[in-house]
Design a protein around this motif. Sequence first.
Motif: not given
Lengths: 581, 581
Positions: B216-220
Amino acid sequence: MKASRFFVSTLKEAPADAEVASHRLMMRAGMIKKLGAGIYTYMPMGLRVIRKVEAIVREEMNRAGAVELSMPVVQPAEFWQESGRFEKMGPELLRIQDRHERNYIVQPTSEEVVTDLARQEIRSYKQLPRNFYQIQTKFRDERRPRFGLMRGREFTMKDAYSFDRDLDAAKASYQNMAQAYRRIFDRFGLTYRAVAADSGAIGGDLSEEFQVIAATGEDAIVYCPDSDYAANMEKAEALAPAAPRGAATKPLAKTPTPGKSTCADVAELLGVPLATTVKSLVLATDVLDDAGNIRGSKVWLLLLRGDHDMNEIKVSKLAGLDQGFRFATTTEIDEHFGCKPGYLGPLNLKKPVTLVADREVAVMSDWTTGANEVDFHMTGVNWARDLPEPTIVADIRNVVAGDASPDGKGVLAIERGIEVGHVFVLGTKYSKAMNATFLDEGGKPQFLEMGCYGIGITRLPAAAIEQNHDERGIIWPDALAPFTVVVCPIGMDRSAEVKLAAETLYEQLLAGGVDVLLDDRGERPGAMFADWELIGVPHRLVISDRGLKEGQFEYQHRRETAATKVPAAGALSFLQSKLAA
Amino acid sequence: MKASRFFVSTLKEAPADAEVASHRLMMRAGMIKKLGAGIYTYMPMGLRVIRKVEAIVREEMNRAGAVELSMPVVQPAEFWQESGRFEKMGPELLRIQDRHERNYIVQPTSEEVVTDLARQEIRSYKQLPRNFYQIQTKFRDERRPRFGLMRGREFTMKDAYSFDRDLDAAKASYQNMAQAYRRIFDRFGLTYRAVAADSGAIGGDLSEEFQVIAATGEDAIVYCPDSDYAANMEKAEALAPAAPRGAATKPLAKTPTPGKSTCADVAELLGVPLATTVKSLVLATDVLDDAGNIRGSKVWLLLLRGDHDMNEIKVSKLAGLDQGFRFATTTEIDEHFGCKPGYLGPLNLKKPVTLVADREVAVMSDWTTGANEVDFHMTGVNWARDLPEPTIVADIRNVVAGDASPDGKGVLAIERGIEVGHVFVLGTKYSKAMNATFLDEGGKPQFLEMGCYGIGITRLPAAAIEQNHDERGIIWPDALAPFTVVVCPIGMDRSAEVKLAAETLYEQLLAGGVDVLLDDRGERPGAMFADWELIGVPHRLVISDRGLKEGQFEYQHRRETAATKVPAAGALSFLQSKLAA
């Protein structure tokens, strides 16, 4: 800790704006750094002291059954509007608008937020009692911040809030907290008094201040050396004099007192004791019509002995004055007394006033007071003979040293203190305003009875210093010192023996659980000693080539003026005995 | 801790605005309580987790030689005006006026204040290197706060700042911090990656983000499974293709593509791979006259493969675009291309533009792109034959999974992460703006080289939960759990044996240094187990009458689905072996 890995930064001179010893010494010792008016960075050396304060407070709060949480520093204004404090607190409350122009405040305390929390979380009597506390940054936009951490704007406070089912339970929670506070201040190693304070609308003995005794304290503390009575000046009761009123012996006379508008000047002119004069204080209360508009005013004349001071808190509790009062205007004074201030008195009034006599004044005879005529005073004034017996007699003055103790066990003494803690029963003030209820056994909603309990975490070190310092610097009690012990090697960079002995001792002390700093900065002895005396580390061990030849270190307590030789081999146990003392 | 003296408050349902697992679970487990948008009270259960995060961070920062201090939350605006950030930061910076209408801000970080401190305190190269850190409340007025503690407005951050004599020393300080961060995140027990990040003007490998891996992280996050290469998407380089450009095999043709204005639609219509299409992005830069007024604009055409995305950070580093750029207006586009967006391309231009080809586009042959005519595309486009070879070829795209790793050791993979830490060499940005210098060996003033190092203390628990939860609740790593062990007695109020065994075990574990909670609330087993599974305590010991008859407790790890019987006598050593594991 090794000094080379820490940050030691002392100053020869304190900044010019540092008026009190604690401010000067904390600045010079590199404990705090000013960023703006009443806003300080806690430097590494100062933060260590603050952390020690926090740790003791936290331990004792936990022991007393309080539970730690942390409320926001930035709080939505709506809660403060609900309690009414958003308006009431005035400019002391720091207000903010966010990007959406919604109102916020920076917490000065957290009654509103904790009451909101309680009304959501506490549903049943089974969940009571409860006590939540936090140690968190606070802000009060003081008009005149000063004295360093003593009266800063940003500060750290421990604030606790108790919730109970009824007033008796709230009193028990209060007593539990007051006990915890005694343990806390005992552990700090400070001389302090818990003094009764005014508890506002609640009444009774439900408020105490914890005052660190110091000659420079802002507060006057009243206590009885022969008993455990102690109160702050606002609260301390002046008993009615035991002796009855003396008989009138002098005739009433209008006596010229040209240019003498104070009791002191009049007493001097007439060659009478100041205590035989009576001063007049003229107050006014507004009279409102049914619509709440000001329709007129009522004027009050308070009579106090010339050597006594009015106690505003006591006055504010009198019937008729308890909804607020002000000093009378010159117009009101002229209308009722026909005279300007300086020569006012209860005789020869132009228009009737409500007279309040202090208990002491009510038993005076042959007294002197203003004649309501410029440059004249009345002498030989006597109740009943010259004016009616006072109908309102009350304690409206500050006590003075030598007054009888309210507990009947001796006479009062006065000393100065710094308020560092306060315990207080709030009652239902916030729970009613914010509708915070619980269901009792019968399933009926009841308002939560609250208490609040504060400790000025960042003020405490300042108070400790006011009480414990000398011309060389701070003298920390062991419990508050940034480091309990400092090891000072002399010539560590030149002598391998000194270096080895110092590092060995340092490791030994660390392993023994001693909070020790090794000064490995390579400073000369004079500068090194001056630094640690300024910083106030209580225990110092000096290691030198000369001492090592005899197998000895030198120990000196910060309060001592000479060092003691300690066998190097027994340094740890010697120090442990000192620390346990 | 006994539950009866703590505060356990769980919810069946999460509030509707809780969009992600960590937010839902922290609300349901009674760890946080919303006070306003992006503003939370840390409840007792949540604060314990935060304190564990703080303790580990503090230990490792101290071990790395950083020194703790505490800077004010409310800071005078003058420092922020000096650095230029008072204006630059825009509405994210929370601004305040005090009672005297002086400007203040609530700290979002503390570069300015620490630089001011350094310029006063650091005078000589002998005092370097230095690293100061604090763990303190911060505020960022996010336009859209959400996800609970993940993107709050008020939060706690550990921010550290290093000061060095030159860039090499600053790099050493940076590496020291990066090592400390690895120890910290290892101790948390989380799966994370340290990824290279863009270091702005400084350049080089001088910025890393610490990313907790979570779907669910916002960063790739870009990494190479066959090597230790890892970078964030902004930073990860897309190498120039190894294979040379193929020869032109198709004729250039204008092909009707009615209503197909995206590469995907065109590829589908024509039956060609998306990777054979080229998209046009039109940027503009303002052209200024000597007085700094806008005199006109320059238009840029960026060509990217149809299946690739532009990387704004990479574009912002190209010469000519590095002073700021914007998307071109429709007027500018019409003026240069004579066509509306959706059909743009490098052929048949009305007016010349500056063309930038992505490395990948530069080696394409027989490609498809817009014809600069509505409803038409050009197919069979080839460099050199149909348009000049591109003069500007650059990496301007985001990498995709399968791209060659920049270290030449395999191909890239992509996963999601949550940024919880950042280490960064700042260079002299702040020291120059605020004139923070030291004297070098030659007595010459030099600007301090700085680094800054952040850890999102209150975001960390949320990230840990995103990585470690199941349908029943949170699964804390031991190091972060509010309590490491929970003792659950069944029927404690009915069975004296159970009560005695539970309290004895509890005391034993406490004495053994285990962070244990005894659930003495008297809840039924189902509700009790559900609470602790929701709260996520990793180790559970159940004591029941039935078990006691066999001389056994039941142990279950939060990740396990069944319990293990443990001889009551050996419970402490059993648990210690589990905790050491």
